[in-house]
Write an enzyme that holds these catalytic residues in place. Structure first.
Site, short mmCIF file in Angstrom:
data_model
loop_
_atom_site.label_atom_id
_atom_site.label_comp_id
_atom_site.label_asym_id
_atom_site.label_seq_id
_atom_site.Cartn_x
_atom_site.Cartn_y
_atom_site.Cartn_z
N ARG A 245 -30.32 60.73 -47.39
CA ARG A 245 -30.03 61.61 -48.79
C ARG A 245 -29.06 60.98 -49.34
NH1 ARG A 245 -29.04 68.02 -48.42
NH2 ARG A 245 -26.91 67.21 -49.18
N HIS A 249 -28.56 67.62 -52.56
CA HIS A 249 -29.86 68.32 -52.27
C HIS A 249 -30.51 68.57 -53.63
CE1 HIS A 249 -33.12 71.07 -50.96
NE2 HIS A 249 -32.71 71.84 -52.06
N TYR A 258 -19.50 69.48 -48.42
CA TYR A 258 -19.69 69.62 -47.16
C TYR A 258 -20.08 68.62 -46.18
CZ TYR A 258 -24.40 69.95 -48.89
OH TYR A 258 -25.56 69.51 -49.63
C1 LIG Z 1 -38.91 79.54 -47.03
C2 LIG Z 1 -37.81 79.02 -47.98
N1 LIG Z 1 -36.56 79.16 -47.33
C3 LIG Z 1 -35.37 78.62 -47.93
C4 LIG Z 1 -35.56 78.00 -49.18
C5 LIG Z 1 -34.29 77.36 -49.88
N2 LIG Z 1 -34.37 75.93 -49.73
C6 LIG Z 1 -34.87 74.96 -50.61
S1 LIG Z 1 -34.79 73.38 -50.06
C7 LIG Z 1 -34.24 73.82 -48.61
C8 LIG Z 1 -33.89 72.90 -47.76
C9 LIG Z 1 -35.02 72.22 -47.02
O1 LIG Z 1 -34.43 71.13 -46.47
P1 LIG Z 1 -35.54 70.03 -45.61
O2 LIG Z 1 -36.89 70.78 -45.09
O3 LIG Z 1 -34.75 69.23 -44.70
O4 LIG Z 1 -35.82 68.97 -46.85
P2 LIG Z 1 -35.00 68.09 -47.82
O5 LIG Z 1 -34.66 69.02 -49.12
O6 LIG Z 1 -33.97 67.78 -46.95
O7 LIG Z 1 -35.62 67.11 -48.22
C10 LIG Z 1 -33.91 75.25 -48.68
C11 LIG Z 1 -33.57 75.88 -47.51
C12 LIG Z 1 -36.69 77.86 -49.83
N3 LIG Z 1 -37.22 77.34 -51.08
N4 LIG Z 1 -38.06 78.24 -48.95
#
Ligand SMILES: Cc1ncc(C[n+]2csc(CCOP(=O)(O)OP(=O)(O)O)c2C)c(N)n1
Length: 328
Positions: A245, A249, A258
């Site tokens: 990444r 985010h 962090y």
């Molecule tokens: C059910 C839910 N919980 C929390 C969130 C907030 N949220 C958005 S993206 C994310 C991180 C997801 O990380 P990952 O699945 O590893 O994918 P990445 O974004 O790193 O590609 C979170 C916690 C959300 N959108 N939906």
């Protein structure tokens, strides 16, 4: 991991490289536009592009179905979205093909390309893909459903329900996890129990494969083999592509708060795009001059896409409730 030279032509790989460059150039432009206050919010595919394009290149947009997730900007281009369409979505214009400017950019949808729109919630595309896979199996057309997500999504119940269902019914589904080791600010060890994502496949009795996401041919081969299994009725496969990444985010986050500065610098030096370019040059498929020419072409294309999208019309304010409330 063996390479996959036999099934891809030079033209196909160069085309994939162009798509990777398009994704990166569009992303750079979207960041500038965000900082200029013109785009509200974006999520970057930076570091994931090679893996995303390698995967889609092994599939058949128009025949297969795709449940993409919000980081799949490069995958959407590989499915056939144009830079202008993605810019229309970023500017939330009425002509955005995914949602007419209503959804967060990154929720990709296109009926004719088989891209099924999702939401920004983490995970629900996974059981949805299992159900689509069952429908495709009943239709018997040999098509499959590809679904992608991050490693954070594999701690959601949706992931386990989707894999269980697809495994029981031998649905033609490819579960593609893009593991960048971070779920916003939560590192993998605090989000995913056990050694990794690929190992989780064993619990459902399906193959689990781990690949380096910066290795175009390795990702392509893993997805092609999973597609062959799916199309002959052998059921689903879980693939874990290890990616970086290289951005925070989202534009609402700052990962320097962090993540360790040395780790960020080390990852930046492992950007998969120069690696793909060097591989193409080593094979004699690309010269440094070709690369410069290609980048200049892509720059112009992104410039045109940005101008067209910026000048395009906003949705009609009176249509705000459309698709939300029943039409009176
Ligand atoms: C059910 C839910 N919980 C929390 C969130 C907030 N949220 C958005 S993206 C994310 C991180 C997801 O990380 P990952 O699945 O590893 O994918 P990445 O974004 O790193 O590609 C979170 C916690 C959300 N959108 N939906």
């Amino acid at each position: 991991m063996p390479t996959d030279d036999r099934t891809l032509t030079r033209e196909q790989v160069l085309d994939a490289y162009r798509t990777v460059l398009r994704a990166r150039t569009l992303d750079d432009r979207r960041f500038v536009l965000n900082r200029a206050g013109k785009l509200a919010f974006i999520i970057s595919p930076r570091g994931h592009e090679v893996a995303q394009v390698a995967a889609i290149t092994a599939l058949q947009p128009g025949r297969d179905r795709f449940c993409l997730y919000y980081r799949n900007f490069a995958a959407a281009l590989a499915c056939g979205f144009t830079p202008e369409e993605l810019m229309l979505s970023a500017f939330a214009r009425a002509a955005d093909p995914s949602s007419g400017g209503r959804q967060t950019p990154g929720n990709f949808g296109s009926r004719r390309r088989g891209v099924i729109i999702g939401s920004s919630t983490v995970g629900p595309q996974i059981p949805k893909a299992a159900g689509i896979g069952l429908a495709l199996k009943w239709k018997g057309e040999g098509a499959l459903c590809y679904v992608s997500f991050g490693e954070g999504a594999t701690s959601q119940g949706d992931f386990h329900e989707g894999l269980n269902f697809a495994a029981i019914h031998r649905c033609p589904v490819i579960f593609f996890c893009e593991n960048n080791r971070w779920a916003i600010s939560v590192p993998q060890p605090l989000q995913v129990a056990g050694p990794g994502v690929a190992e989780r496949a064993a619990g459902y009795g399906i193959p689990g494969v781990r690949v380096h996401g910066d290795d175009f041919f390795a990702v392509h081969l893993a997805v092609r083999q999973a597609a062959e299994r799916a199309r002959i009725g052998d059921g689903p496969t879980l693939i874990e592509a290890e990616v970086l990444r290289l951005q925070s985010h989202s534009t609402d986050d700052d990962q320097r708060a962090y993540r360790d500065a040395a780790e960020l610098a080390a990852e930046a030096a492992r950007d998969p795009i120069p690696r793909m370019r060097d591989m193409l040059i080593q094979r004699g498929w690309l010269t440094a001059e070709d690369d410069a020419g290609l980048r200049a072409e892509v720059d112009r294309e992104v410039e045109r896409a940005t101008e067209a999208a910026e000048a395009a019309a906003d949705p009609e304010p009176g249509s705000l409730g459309r698709h939300v409330y029943a039409d009176a």
